[in-house]
Motif scaffolding. Structure first.
Motif, PDB file in Angstrom:
ATOM      1  N   SER A  24     -13.433 -30.390   9.289  1.00 21.39           N
ATOM      2  CA  SER A  24     -12.855 -31.364  10.222  1.00 21.39           C
ATOM      3  C   SER A  24     -13.952 -32.213  10.862  1.00 21.39           C
ATOM      4  O   SER A  24     -13.759 -33.408  11.101  1.00 21.39           O
ATOM      5  CB  SER A  24     -12.007 -30.665  11.272  1.00 21.39           C
ATOM      6  N   PHE A  25     -15.111 -31.599  11.147  1.00 21.06           N
ATOM      7  CA  PHE A  25     -16.236 -32.377  11.667  1.00 21.06           C
ATOM      8  C   PHE A  25     -16.667 -33.444  10.665  1.00 21.06           C
ATOM      9  O   PHE A  25     -16.909 -34.595  11.039  1.00 21.06           O
ATOM     10  CB  PHE A  25     -17.418 -31.445  11.975  1.00 21.06           C
ATOM     11  N   LEU A  26     -16.749 -33.088   9.375  1.00 19.11           N
ATOM     12  CA  LEU A  26     -17.127 -34.066   8.349  1.00 19.11           C
ATOM     13  C   LEU A  26     -16.080 -35.169   8.220  1.00 19.11           C
ATOM     14  O   LEU A  26     -16.431 -36.338   8.022  1.00 19.11           O
ATOM     15  CB  LEU A  26     -17.336 -33.366   7.000  1.00 19.11           C
ATOM     16  N   ASP A  27     -14.804 -34.821   8.333  1.00 17.70           N
ATOM     17  CA  ASP A  27     -13.736 -35.838   8.299  1.00 17.70           C
ATOM     18  C   ASP A  27     -13.908 -36.854   9.429  1.00 17.70           C
ATOM     19  O   ASP A  27     -13.838 -38.066   9.203  1.00 17.70           O
ATOM     20  CB  ASP A  27     -12.353 -35.184   8.423  1.00 17.70           C
ATOM     21  N   GLU A  28     -14.108 -36.361  10.624  1.00 18.36           N
ATOM     22  CA  GLU A  28     -14.264 -37.254  11.775  1.00 18.36           C
ATOM     23  C   GLU A  28     -15.529 -38.108  11.636  1.00 18.36           C
ATOM     24  O   GLU A  28     -15.516 -39.301  11.953  1.00 18.36           O
ATOM     25  CB  GLU A  28     -14.318 -36.446  13.074  1.00 18.36           C
ATOM     26  N   TRP A  29     -16.627 -37.489  11.186  1.00 18.84           N
ATOM     27  CA  TRP A  29     -17.872 -38.224  11.022  1.00 18.84           C
ATOM     28  C   TRP A  29     -17.733 -39.317   9.964  1.00 18.84           C
ATOM     29  O   TRP A  29     -18.178 -40.451  10.153  1.00 18.84           O
ATOM     30  CB  TRP A  29     -19.002 -37.258  10.659  1.00 18.84           C
ATOM     31  N   TRP A  30     -17.084 -39.012   8.855  1.00 19.22           N
ATOM     32  CA  TRP A  30     -16.917 -40.002   7.795  1.00 19.22           C
ATOM     33  C   TRP A  30     -16.013 -41.154   8.271  1.00 19.22           C
ATOM     34  O   TRP A  30     -16.262 -42.318   7.948  1.00 19.22           O
ATOM     35  CB  TRP A  30     -16.366 -39.357   6.539  1.00 19.22           C
ATOM     36  N   GLN A  31     -14.988 -40.841   9.029  1.00 19.46           N
ATOM     37  CA  GLN A  31     -14.121 -41.881   9.572  1.00 19.46           C
ATOM     38  C   GLN A  31     -14.919 -42.824  10.486  1.00 19.46           C
ATOM     39  O   GLN A  31     -14.762 -44.040  10.415  1.00 19.46           O
ATOM     40  CB  GLN A  31     -12.949 -41.252  10.342  1.00 19.46           C
ATOM     41  N   GLN A  32     -15.774 -42.271  11.326  1.00 16.24           N
ATOM     42  CA  GLN A  32     -16.618 -43.085  12.203  1.00 16.24           C
ATOM     43  C   GLN A  32     -17.583 -43.941  11.384  1.00 16.24           C
ATOM     44  O   GLN A  32     -17.773 -45.124  11.671  1.00 16.24           O
ATOM     45  CB  GLN A  32     -17.398 -42.178  13.176  1.00 16.24           C
ATOM     46  N   CYS A  33     -18.168 -43.364  10.336  1.00 18.89           N
ATOM     47  CA  CYS A  33     -19.077 -44.131   9.471  1.00 18.89           C
ATOM     48  C   CYS A  33     -18.344 -45.269   8.775  1.00 18.89           C
ATOM     49  O   CYS A  33     -18.877 -46.380   8.654  1.00 18.89           O
ATOM     50  CB  CYS A  33     -19.719 -43.214   8.425  1.00 18.89           C
ATOM     51  N   ARG A  34     -17.127 -45.017   8.333  1.00 18.91           N
ATOM     52  CA  ARG A  34     -16.328 -46.081   7.700  1.00 18.91           C
ATOM     53  C   ARG A  34     -16.064 -47.221   8.670  1.00 18.91           C
ATOM     54  O   ARG A  34     -16.114 -48.393   8.291  1.00 18.91           O
ATOM     55  CB  ARG A  34     -15.005 -45.520   7.190  1.00 18.91           C
ATOM     56  N   GLU A  35     -15.763 -46.895   9.919  1.00 23.89           N
ATOM     57  CA  GLU A  35     -15.536 -47.940  10.923  1.00 23.89           C
ATOM     58  C   GLU A  35     -16.806 -48.751  11.166  1.00 23.89           C
ATOM     59  O   GLU A  35     -16.749 -49.971  11.305  1.00 23.89           O
ATOM     60  CB  GLU A  35     -15.032 -47.320  12.220  1.00 23.89           C
ATOM     61  N   TRP A  36     -17.944 -48.088  11.231  1.00 26.69           N
ATOM     62  CA  TRP A  36     -19.214 -48.796  11.423  1.00 26.69           C
ATOM     63  C   TRP A  36     -19.505 -49.725  10.240  1.00 26.69           C
ATOM     64  O   TRP A  36     -19.971 -50.841  10.415  1.00 26.69           O
ATOM     65  CB  TRP A  36     -20.362 -47.821  11.586  1.00 26.69           C
TER      66      TRP A  36
END
Length: 180
Positions: A24-36
């Motif tokens: 779940s941490f990796l999911d949230e981190w990847w979502q944030q990276c996609r937004e950036w």
């Protein structure tokens, strides 16, 4: 987007709980990276960008917002500026520009008069001339042919009701002769 699911070969509840938390941490981190990573693309899209960014893009494309222009039309003009510039100067190109801006019906005729061969007649719906005269002027100035005179004619849509009925007619021709 699918969530990350990690399969661990270890047994026991503690390892599975740690693996799910890590996933779940990796999911949230990847979502944030996609937004950036997507932010520059959103900022350069005239449809989604803040208005000050659209103004910068418009300046780059040589598009000026006229007084009273709706924001949606302004954004559309900025978005289609390069394609419109490419199509400028031709009859078919002006028709494509008109269609891109969603302005409705247009009919263009050139060189109809042998004496005044430089006149281009543009036939449009009356609502364009009455509601957006400034836009029509800008389109002709920017994307029309040089050294041409433009005349505008309008088409008005009206509802026409025609009643049809049967008409019958019978004629009888008689002649009389008087003998004395």
């Amino acid at each position: 987007m699918d969530k990350i699911s990690l399969v661990f070969w270890q047994k026991g509840t503690k390892e599975k709980a740690d693996a799910q938390g890590f996933a779940s941490f990796l999911d949230e981190w990847w979502q944030q990276c996609r937004e950036w990573l997507a932010w520059p693309l959103k900022a350069l899209s005239p449809e989604n960008a803040p208005l000050f960014m659209v103004d910068l893009l418009a300046d780059e494309c040589d598009v000026q917002r006229y007084s009273g222009e709706p924001e949606s039309l302004y954004r559309l003009r900025v978005k289609t500026a390069y394609a419109n510039a490419k199509d400028a100067g031709t009859k078919a190109g002006l028709e494509r520009i008109w269609a891109r801006l969603g302005l409705g019906y247009i009919e263009i005729s050139e060189r109809e008069d042998a004496e005044n061969w430089d006149i281009v007649r543009i036939n449009v719906t009356e609502s364009i001339i009455s509601e957006k005269p400034e836009l029509l002027k800008i389109i002709v100035e920017k994307y029309g042919r040089t050294c041409r005179r433009y005349e505008y004619t309008t088409v008005a849509n009206i509802d026409l009701n025609i009643l049809s009925a049967s008409v019958e007619h019978f004629t009888d021709n008689m002649t009389a002769k008087l003998e004395l």
